[in-house]
Design a protein around this motif. Sequence first.
Motif, PDB file in Angstrom:
ATOM      1  N   ARG A  84       0.829  -1.205   0.000  1.00 54.76           N
ATOM      2  CA  ARG A  84       0.000   0.000   0.000  1.00 54.76           C
ATOM      3  C   ARG A  84       0.866   1.259   0.000  1.00 54.76           C
ATOM      4  N   VAL A  85       1.893   1.280   0.806  1.00 50.93           N
ATOM      5  CA  VAL A  85       2.780   2.445   0.846  1.00 50.93           C
ATOM      6  C   VAL A  85       3.555   2.558  -0.459  1.00 50.93           C
ATOM      7  N   ASN A  86       4.017   1.435  -0.982  1.00 46.63           N
ATOM      8  CA  ASN A  86       4.779   1.451  -2.228  1.00 46.63           C
ATOM      9  C   ASN A  86       3.934   1.969  -3.390  1.00 46.63           C
ATOM     10  N   LEU A  87       2.683   1.603  -3.438  1.00 44.35           N
ATOM     11  CA  LEU A  87       1.794   2.092  -4.495  1.00 44.35           C
ATOM     12  C   LEU A  87       1.554   3.593  -4.366  1.00 44.35           C
ATOM     13  N   ALA A  88       1.439   4.083  -3.132  1.00 44.07           N
ATOM     14  CA  ALA A  88       1.238   5.518  -2.943  1.00 44.07           C
ATOM     15  C   ALA A  88       2.444   6.311  -3.427  1.00 44.07           C
ATOM     16  N   LEU A  89       3.619   5.705  -3.406  1.00 44.35           N
ATOM     17  CA  LEU A  89       4.846   6.360  -3.856  1.00 44.35           C
ATOM     18  C   LEU A  89       5.178   6.049  -5.312  1.00 44.35           C
ATOM     19  N   SER A  90       4.275   5.350  -6.022  1.00 43.27           N
ATOM     20  CA  SER A  90       4.526   4.922  -7.409  1.00 43.27           C
ATOM     21  C   SER A  90       5.841   4.154  -7.491  1.00 43.27           C
ATOM     22  N   GLY A  91       6.024   3.274  -6.534  1.00 45.94           N
ATOM     23  CA  GLY A  91       7.276   2.522  -6.440  1.00 45.94           C
ATOM     24  C   GLY A  91       7.363   1.370  -7.411  1.00 45.94           C
ATOM     25  N   PRO A  92       8.452   0.608  -7.338  1.00 41.13           N
ATOM     26  CA  PRO A  92       8.680  -0.504  -8.268  1.00 41.13           C
ATOM     27  C   PRO A  92       7.910  -1.753  -7.842  1.00 41.13           C
ATOM     28  N   GLY A  93       8.031  -2.793  -8.658  1.00 42.76           N
ATOM     29  CA  GLY A  93       7.466  -4.075  -8.290  1.00 42.76           C
ATOM     30  C   GLY A  93       8.231  -4.676  -7.121  1.00 42.76           C
TER      31      GLY A  93
ATOM     32  N   LEU B 149      -3.397  -6.130  -3.841  1.00 43.30           N
ATOM     33  CA  LEU B 149      -4.468  -5.689  -2.944  1.00 43.30           C
ATOM     34  C   LEU B 149      -5.490  -4.877  -3.714  1.00 43.30           C
ATOM     35  N   GLU B 150      -6.645  -4.697  -3.115  1.00 38.60           N
ATOM     36  CA  GLU B 150      -7.741  -3.954  -3.716  1.00 38.60           C
ATOM     37  C   GLU B 150      -8.052  -2.723  -2.861  1.00 38.60           C
ATOM     38  N   GLY B 151      -9.005  -1.932  -3.343  1.00 37.98           N
ATOM     39  CA  GLY B 151      -9.492  -0.799  -2.563  1.00 37.98           C
ATOM     40  C   GLY B 151      -8.716   0.480  -2.800  1.00 37.98           C
ATOM     41  N   ALA B 152      -8.867   1.078  -3.981  1.00 40.07           N
ATOM     42  CA  ALA B 152      -8.211   2.355  -4.257  1.00 40.07           C
ATOM     43  C   ALA B 152      -8.997   3.492  -3.619  1.00 40.07           C
ATOM     44  N   ARG B 153      -8.277   4.492  -3.150  1.00 42.01           N
ATOM     45  CA  ARG B 153      -8.872   5.725  -2.657  1.00 42.01           C
ATOM     46  C   ARG B 153      -7.899   6.863  -2.928  1.00 42.01           C
ATOM     47  N   PRO B 154      -8.340   8.108  -2.776  1.00 39.65           N
ATOM     48  CA  PRO B 154      -7.477   9.229  -3.163  1.00 39.65           C
ATOM     49  C   PRO B 154      -6.101   9.163  -2.522  1.00 39.65           C
ATOM     50  N   GLY B 155      -5.087   9.192  -3.364  1.00 39.70           N
ATOM     51  CA  GLY B 155      -3.697   9.138  -2.907  1.00 39.70           C
ATOM     52  C   GLY B 155      -3.152   7.747  -2.742  1.00 39.70           C
TER      53      GLY B 155
ATOM     54  N   PRO C 139      -3.537   4.438  -4.886  1.00 38.46           N
ATOM     55  CA  PRO C 139      -4.046   3.616  -5.985  1.00 38.46           C
ATOM     56  C   PRO C 139      -3.734   2.141  -5.764  1.00 38.46           C
ATOM     57  N   THR C 140      -4.259   1.330  -6.663  1.00 38.78           N
ATOM     58  CA  THR C 140      -3.972  -0.096  -6.682  1.00 38.78           C
ATOM     59  C   THR C 140      -3.524  -0.484  -8.085  1.00 38.78           C
ATOM     60  N   GLU C 141      -3.236  -1.751  -8.256  1.00 38.54           N
ATOM     61  CA  GLU C 141      -2.845  -2.211  -9.593  1.00 38.54           C
ATOM     62  C   GLU C 141      -4.030  -2.263 -10.546  1.00 38.54           C
TER      63      GLU C 141
END
Length: 842
Positions: free
Chosen positions: A56-65, A323-329, A331-333
């Motif tokens: 979840r934190v990695n996705l918020a930072l647009s991080g790598p796989g 994981l699921e459940g996108a919200r502002p700030g 995102p998910t895959e």
Amino acid sequence: MDQHPQTPETSHRSSLIKDSEKPSLRQWLAQLERHGQLRRIKAEVDWDEEIAAIARVNLALSGPGLLFETIKGYREGRCGRFLTTALANRTQVCLLVGLPPDAPDRRIVRHLKDTYRRRIPPATVTGGPVKENILHGDAINLLEFPVPKWHRLDGGRFIDTFCGVITRDPDSAQLNVGLYRGQVLGPRRIGKLIVPTQHWGTHFAQHRASMKPMEVAIVYGWHDVLPFCAGSFFPKTVCEYDMMGAILGQSVELVKCETSELLVPASAEIVVEGTISPDPATFADEGPFAEYPGYAGGTASPKPVVEVSCLTHRHDPILRGTLEGARPGFPTEDSPICAYSWSAIAWNMLEDAGVGGVTDVWMPPVSTGTNIVVQIQKRYRGHAQQVAAALWGTGAAQWVFKNVMVVEEDIDIRDPVALDWAFAFRVNAAEGQVSTFGPTFGSVLDPSTPRHQADGRKYGTGNWTRLLIDATRNWEFEPNPAWGGRRFPPINTLDPALEEQICRRWQEYGIGIDYLSDDQRELLTFRELSRRFPEIWSARIAGSVTGPPTTSLDWPPAACRPAVAAQPRFAGPIGQSAIRHGPPLAVGHSSPFGFACASQRTSVCTSLRQQQRPSHTPMRKRRRPPHQPHRLPLPGANSHRSPPPEPRQMHHTGASTESRRRKAQNGTSWSHLPPQTSLPPERPSTSPKRWPQPERRSPTRWQPQPKGCQTAASDIPWSVQNSAPCPPSGPTVQRHRPKPKQTAWSEQSSQEQISAALQQTTEYQPGVPKHRSRQVRQSPPQRSPAPPTPGAPLPCAQPDAGYRRSWHRGHAWSGTRHRRASKQPAQNWTRSEPTPPPNPWS
């Protein structure tokens, strides 16, 4: 662990497969690692929520796989590696579809739109790495795989989150690859959420009719093009394997399952085979699960169950999930799949449904398809409603297209600020630009729907009332001449030349920050968009108040130009007036590319006819046909109207003066041109065909504005003041062929009014002898006119286009070649005129 017996042929094919050449999850990981988009996590992590929290934190930072290689409780065993967030940002999507890593969003969507039109069917092979290990019966234990618990409120561990679920239509034998959630309910049981409107829900309904189990295969871990396409809502006539091949540029190699005729990728990491019974007695509680809307709602309810009969996997397999459940700030895959793949598919759906003029489509990532924005080149009233109707009628509308917003080309559909601006200033609910449709079928997972209306077991679907926001320019508005004949005022843009100057001198100003990007510069000036978007083009021209353009203007733009004769270029005052009031319009031209009503088109065409006449060459002396009427202005007549047609056009009609008078009395204008609303000019025209010209030797080309024009010059636009003379529109006067002797006048009129009228019909040039001035004299009239209205303002007294005259160095045309103007004072002259017919333009 049961080892799959390898045949010589199978072993040979397995030895030939190289990860660097064949599409697979491991080939995809190598590609990500080369571009810095993969991290191998060596630290020990817990499958119980910790993996999900890190993701979840990695996705918020647009991080790598993230490839977790040390998972608590899975250091030893059948599977100890787990991959997530490998398809979560734009760079990863670009690598997947074969575009440069810095490709903009608009290019990605258009590339996928075109790619999905080029299907590549799959190829069937006899074996592959997925057959390296085969498990049956009690040897199968799904808990040997590091399945995470994603959220603290989830009902259990969900294994089917980023996979491919394969089923087959029992009638057509067509394969479907979908992405549907699944919860581990035991060592060989997976609870599945099935919605009847989905593709595999249709297959399940067909099996329920015969009460036969439905065969299913679930693929975990192949090239990420698998979940990318499995999670996309292609039409039911499309096989997802064809689309995977289109993206990869080669056929997907498939191998047959062990217990069914279903086909799965030969190089997949893990494949689960089983059946789903349609008997409700076999259902088991599944859920809740924090789903895509970002809420942790719902309750456990009975769902169909996959009874696993076989499991195959590669050596040292890698489990794939998200994981699921996108919200502002956060995102998910699912977010990039929605933004890029779903937008491209929706674009193709609109085109296949016959909706034209679509220029871009965007489904915002955070709403995961619930909202969609469509950009169009508006071509007709109701265009936005057609867009919404086409989307709402698709099978994909089960989960998406709840709210539709339609904008035009000048709105960046990926900029929330631009959308907010369009919603604020182009939407008026009272004008029908906000409409609803429903109730309709919809998502059972949308928390805005009351739970009793979203009961899938009772209704089979959810309940949505859909919304359309038409944020395009309202075509119900009347075109405004002040806005160049457009319905909306000009957009306040910066002149491109000035913007280029600012760009060149930006460093010189010393502000100390970088200049605008190319996209921002385009939004500031609309340089490129104005070439194909008439509304922007009109705004650019109508918004210029510094004088005529310095360069020639070729209108309309090539993208908007119909198949008509070439349009003329404009020069001179009248041409500038035509440019400022809008481009020329061919008959039948639709309003998006020109004027929307005939009066605007006529105004421009009248100016063009005047512009095309020579301004200095005198006419040949011709005799006027006796039936041609003249139109002399009378005191109090309305002189602010446009002039009547040219004499030769009136001759062509062949109508007599009496017939024209009868038509005028009946309210029918004998002119083929509609009334004009243009303001009178400041100075008369130089056209020799309509009104007298100044002395050729006179250095002054323009004459002062006649006193009869009651409009102040300060109230008249610059382009109008220099465009056309003050047109006469008074009643007609019958004129006969002049006689050589001087004519007499009957009936005395008011001395003051006749004197003023004569001063307007006799034009004296500054510095020119009085005998060289021009006079227009009439033959004896047939009837006496009604007395003029006392105190009425005198109109512009310029002869009508009905005169056929030629000026010879100061001699007025009166039938005598060298008759000089009378020296008798004008106050003693009188005249008689027939009773004027009603003014057809008044």
